[in-house]
Design a protein around this motif. Structure first.
Motif, PDB file in Angstrom:
ATOM      1  N   PRO A  36      -3.528 -10.338  12.442  1.00 15.45           N
ATOM      2  CA  PRO A  36      -4.180 -10.726  11.309  1.00 15.45           C
ATOM      3  C   PRO A  36      -3.716 -10.288   9.969  1.00 15.45           C
ATOM      4  CG  PRO A  36      -4.938  -8.794  12.318  1.00 15.45           C
ATOM      5  CD  PRO A  36      -3.886  -9.108  13.316  1.00 15.45           C
ATOM      6  N   GLY A  37      -4.006 -11.161   9.046  1.00 16.03           N
ATOM      7  CA  GLY A  37      -3.086 -10.868   7.806  1.00 16.03           C
ATOM      8  C   GLY A  37      -3.955  -9.950   6.870  1.00 16.03           C
ATOM      9  N   VAL A  38      -3.334  -9.149   6.104  1.00 11.77           N
ATOM     10  CA  VAL A  38      -4.001  -8.343   5.086  1.00 11.77           C
ATOM     11  C   VAL A  38      -3.180  -8.195   3.920  1.00 11.77           C
ATOM     12  CG1 VAL A  38      -4.931  -6.913   6.981  1.00 11.77           C
ATOM     13  CG2 VAL A  38      -2.865  -6.076   6.103  1.00 11.77           C
ATOM     14  N   SER A  39      -3.857  -7.670   2.767  1.00  9.06           N
ATOM     15  CA  SER A  39      -3.095  -7.404   1.575  1.00  9.06           C
ATOM     16  C   SER A  39      -3.754  -6.500   0.771  1.00  9.06           C
ATOM     17  CB  SER A  39      -3.084  -8.773   0.630  1.00  9.06           C
ATOM     18  OG  SER A  39      -4.289  -9.223   0.314  1.00  9.06           O
ATOM     19  N   MET A  89      -0.680  -5.708  12.193  1.00 10.83           N
ATOM     20  CA  MET A  89      -0.978  -6.610  11.284  1.00 10.83           C
ATOM     21  C   MET A  89       0.166  -7.456  10.359  1.00 10.83           C
ATOM     22  SD  MET A  89      -3.615  -3.970   9.350  1.00 10.83           S
ATOM     23  CE  MET A  89      -4.259  -2.633  10.541  1.00 10.83           C
ATOM     24  N   LYS A  90      -0.245  -8.295   9.756  1.00 14.16           N
ATOM     25  CA  LYS A  90       0.855  -9.217   8.900  1.00 14.16           C
ATOM     26  C   LYS A  90       0.405  -8.719   7.446  1.00 14.16           C
ATOM     27  CE  LYS A  90       1.774 -13.855   7.149  1.00 14.16           C
ATOM     28  NZ  LYS A  90       1.547 -15.186   7.442  1.00 14.16           N
ATOM     29  N   PHE A  91       1.484  -8.430   6.556  1.00 13.34           N
ATOM     30  CA  PHE A  91       1.144  -8.189   5.144  1.00 13.34           C
ATOM     31  C   PHE A  91       1.728  -9.237   4.496  1.00 13.34           C
ATOM     32  CE2 PHE A  91       2.828  -5.933   1.270  1.00 13.34           C
ATOM     33  CZ  PHE A  91       1.381  -5.428   0.886  1.00 13.34           C
ATOM     34  N   PHE A  92       0.625 -10.029   3.993  1.00  8.14           N
ATOM     35  CA  PHE A  92       0.593 -11.142   3.397  1.00  8.14           C
ATOM     36  C   PHE A  92       0.026 -11.407   2.074  1.00  8.14           C
ATOM     37  CE2 PHE A  92      -0.394 -15.502   2.449  1.00  8.14           C
ATOM     38  CZ  PHE A  92       1.033 -16.236   2.465  1.00  8.14           C
ATOM     39  N   PRO A  93       0.308 -11.809   1.019  1.00  7.23           N
ATOM     40  CA  PRO A  93       1.753 -12.222   0.605  1.00  7.23           C
ATOM     41  C   PRO A  93       2.613 -10.980   0.201  1.00  7.23           C
ATOM     42  CG  PRO A  93       0.495 -12.828  -1.058  1.00  7.23           C
ATOM     43  CD  PRO A  93      -0.391 -12.477  -0.313  1.00  7.23           C
ATOM     44  N   ALA A  94       3.597 -10.544   0.923  1.00  6.00           N
ATOM     45  CA  ALA A  94       4.275  -9.338   0.699  1.00  6.00           C
ATOM     46  C   ALA A  94       4.640  -8.981  -0.608  1.00  6.00           C
ATOM     47  CB  ALA A  94       5.332  -9.205   1.830  1.00  6.00           C
ATOM     48  N   GLU A  95       5.560  -9.902  -1.206  1.00  6.68           N
ATOM     49  CA  GLU A  95       6.109  -9.362  -2.470  1.00  6.68           C
ATOM     50  C   GLU A  95       4.765  -9.452  -3.670  1.00  6.68           C
ATOM     51  OE1 GLU A  95       9.620  -8.768  -3.878  1.00  6.68           O
ATOM     52  OE2 GLU A  95       9.057  -7.779  -1.794  1.00  6.68           O
ATOM     53  N   ALA A  96       4.102 -10.474  -3.547  1.00  6.95           N
ATOM     54  CA  ALA A  96       3.213 -10.555  -4.581  1.00  6.95           C
ATOM     55  C   ALA A  96       1.950  -9.392  -4.399  1.00  6.95           C
ATOM     56  CB  ALA A  96       2.290 -11.968  -4.460  1.00  6.95           C
ATOM     57  N   ALA A  97       1.869  -8.994  -3.302  1.00  2.00           N
ATOM     58  CA  ALA A  97       0.911  -8.019  -3.006  1.00  2.00           C
ATOM     59  C   ALA A  97       1.306  -6.427  -3.022  1.00  2.00           C
ATOM     60  CB  ALA A  97       0.307  -8.073  -1.540  1.00  2.00           C
ATOM     61  N   GLY A  98       2.566  -6.449  -3.715  1.00  2.00           N
ATOM     62  CA  GLY A  98       3.176  -5.002  -3.852  1.00  2.00           C
ATOM     63  C   GLY A  98       4.367  -4.821  -3.162  1.00  2.00           C
ATOM     64  N   GLY A  99       4.878  -5.438  -2.236  1.00  2.00           N
ATOM     65  CA  GLY A  99       6.197  -5.299  -1.701  1.00  2.00           C
ATOM     66  C   GLY A  99       6.372  -3.902  -1.057  1.00  2.00           C
ATOM     67  N   THR A 100       7.703  -3.463  -0.898  1.00  2.00           N
ATOM     68  CA  THR A 100       7.921  -2.137  -0.127  1.00  2.00           C
ATOM     69  C   THR A 100       7.172  -1.093  -0.787  1.00  2.00           C
ATOM     70  OG1 THR A 100       9.737  -1.955  -1.457  1.00  2.00           O
ATOM     71  CG2 THR A 100      10.031  -3.073   0.578  1.00  2.00           C
ATOM     72  N   ALA A 101       7.053  -0.973  -2.243  1.00  2.00           N
ATOM     73  CA  ALA A 101       6.342   0.163  -2.641  1.00  2.00           C
ATOM     74  C   ALA A 101       4.882   0.527  -2.250  1.00  2.00           C
ATOM     75  CB  ALA A 101       6.481   0.169  -4.028  1.00  2.00           C
ATOM     76  N   TYR A 102       4.220  -0.832  -2.048  1.00  2.00           N
ATOM     77  CA  TYR A 102       2.817  -0.780  -1.531  1.00  2.00           C
ATOM     78  C   TYR A 102       2.846  -0.253  -0.109  1.00  2.00           C
ATOM     79  CZ  TYR A 102      -2.051  -2.088  -1.215  1.00  2.00           C
ATOM     80  OH  TYR A 102      -3.341  -2.194  -0.880  1.00  2.00           O
ATOM     81  N   GLY A 105       7.672 -14.037   0.500  1.00  2.00           N
ATOM     82  CA  GLY A 105       8.674 -13.634  -0.505  1.00  2.00           C
ATOM     83  C   GLY A 105       9.841 -12.703   0.136  1.00  2.00           C
ATOM     84  N   VAL A 106       9.849 -12.506   1.317  1.00  2.00           N
ATOM     85  CA  VAL A 106      10.814 -11.628   2.308  1.00  2.00           C
ATOM     86  C   VAL A 106      12.043 -12.538   2.314  1.00  2.00           C
ATOM     87  CG1 VAL A 106      11.357 -10.680   4.122  1.00  2.00           C
ATOM     88  CG2 VAL A 106       9.137 -10.551   3.218  1.00  2.00           C
ATOM     89  N   THR A 107      13.325 -12.199   2.043  1.00  2.00           N
ATOM     90  CA  THR A 107      14.332 -12.649   1.736  1.00  2.00           C
ATOM     91  C   THR A 107      15.677 -12.200   2.234  1.00  2.00           C
ATOM     92  OG1 THR A 107      15.149 -11.972  -0.510  1.00  2.00           O
ATOM     93  CG2 THR A 107      13.553 -13.873  -0.689  1.00  2.00           C
ATOM     94  N   ALA A 108      16.685 -12.712   2.462  1.00  2.00           N
ATOM     95  CA  ALA A 108      17.852 -11.998   2.853  1.00  2.00           C
ATOM     96  C   ALA A 108      18.097 -10.726   2.011  1.00  2.00           C
ATOM     97  CB  ALA A 108      19.110 -13.049   2.837  1.00  2.00           C
ATOM     98  N   ASN A 123       6.656   2.054   8.655  1.00  2.00           N
ATOM     99  CA  ASN A 123       5.401   1.358   9.163  1.00  2.00           C
ATOM    100  C   ASN A 123       5.507  -0.200   9.294  1.00  2.00           C
ATOM    101  OD1 ASN A 123       5.554   1.122   6.352  1.00  2.00           O
ATOM    102  ND2 ASN A 123       3.348   1.496   6.125  1.00  2.00           N
ATOM    103  N   VAL A 124       6.862  -0.432   9.217  1.00  2.00           N
ATOM    104  CA  VAL A 124       7.162  -1.995   9.409  1.00  2.00           C
ATOM    105  C   VAL A 124       8.145  -2.233  10.601  1.00  2.00           C
ATOM    106  CG1 VAL A 124       8.730  -3.796   8.184  1.00  2.00           C
ATOM    107  CG2 VAL A 124       7.174  -2.594   6.744  1.00  2.00           C
ATOM    108  N   ALA A 125       7.726  -3.074  11.509  1.00  2.00           N
ATOM    109  CA  ALA A 125       8.369  -3.542  12.672  1.00  2.00           C
ATOM    110  C   ALA A 125       9.149  -4.455  12.750  1.00  2.00           C
ATOM    111  CB  ALA A 125       7.406  -3.265  13.821  1.00  2.00           C
ATOM    112  N   CYS A 126       8.705  -5.353  11.729  1.00  2.00           N
ATOM    113  CA  CYS A 126       9.604  -6.739  11.690  1.00  2.00           C
ATOM    114  C   CYS A 126       9.022  -7.430  10.495  1.00  2.00           C
ATOM    115  CB  CYS A 126       9.403  -7.677  12.975  1.00  2.00           C
ATOM    116  SG  CYS A 126       7.499  -8.142  13.319  1.00  2.00           S
ATOM    117  N   VAL A 127       9.824  -8.534  10.150  1.00  2.12           N
ATOM    118  CA  VAL A 127       9.770  -9.203   8.926  1.00  2.12           C
ATOM    119  C   VAL A 127       9.626 -10.808   9.141  1.00  2.12           C
ATOM    120  CG1 VAL A 127      10.683  -7.553   7.052  1.00  2.12           C
ATOM    121  CG2 VAL A 127      11.888  -9.504   8.054  1.00  2.12           C
TER     122      VAL A 127
END
Length: 214
Positions: free
Chosen positions: A113-116, A132-145, A163-166, A177-181
């Protein structure tokens, strides 16, 4: 009575990078899936944003057994049923409600389930969901959040998407706390339009290799 455990014990462990696929033509599904698997990305999220999506999921499930195909943009009980009937082996939603959570749990397949927000994370933890899915990752605060959530909410694990990129994927994958992207950078529109599956496979291999080297 304690909350039931999450029905998604393994989605986050399928692969470090999950391609997020939007298909307008279901005939592209099998060659695309084979290219992604060939590049080392076996977990594939096909979003339910197009009419072709259920047929695409079914085609991958039938013809590419080495792929683990799931459904994204799951929004309600009907889309849960549609996805599972098509052969989806996991479900991903951009957000959640109790009704949607109940439907995903009842499906019998793993789900994210998605959370932001912090409150959404806490609410899911109360319900026994830790993945959980963290979405939209970059708009919601990215790695700092996400980094700020690790200490107060150590049980929560995330798959950031949006917003996750190469260029920034490695920064997410370094977090405890991140297992995959999830992302689309290995699926450029011009390559899909040209049906350049060799290029997709090469980009998938780059993404897989970069994730493995983190």
């Amino acid at each position: 009575m304690p909350p039931a455990p999450s029905a998604s014990p393994s989605v986050l462990d399928l692969a470090p990078v999950i391609p997020v696929v939007v298909l307008e033509d279901a005939t592209d599904a099998v060659p695309l899936a084979r290219a992604l698997v060939g590049g080392g990305l076996p977990a594939i999220e096909v979003t339910l944003r197009t009419e072709a999506a259920p047929e695409a999921i079914r085609a991958i499930a039938d013809a590419v057994p080495e792929a683990v195909v799931g459904a994204g943009t799951v929004l309600d009980a009907e889309s849960v049923r549609t996805a599972v009937a098509a052969g989806a082996r996991f479900l991903v939603s951009p957000g959640w409600t109790d009704t949607l959570l109940e439907a995903m749990r009842a499906s019998g397949v793993p789900f994210l389930p998605g959370v932001s927000t912090t409150s959404e994370v806490v609410a899911l933890l109360e319900r026994g969901v830790t993945q959980m899915k963290f979405f939209p990752a970059e708009a919601a605060g990215g790695t700092a959040y996400l980094k700020s959530l690790a200490s107060p909410l150590p049980r929560a694990r995330f798959c950031p998407t949006g917003g996750v990129t190469a260029a920034n994927a490695a920064g997410y994958l370094e977090l405890p706390n991140v297992a995959c992207v999830g992302g689309t950078w290995m699926l450029p529109q011009d390559a899909l339009a040209a049906k350049d599956w060799d290029r997709v496979q090469a980009l998938a291999a780059e993404a897989s290799g970069a994730a493995a080297a983190r």
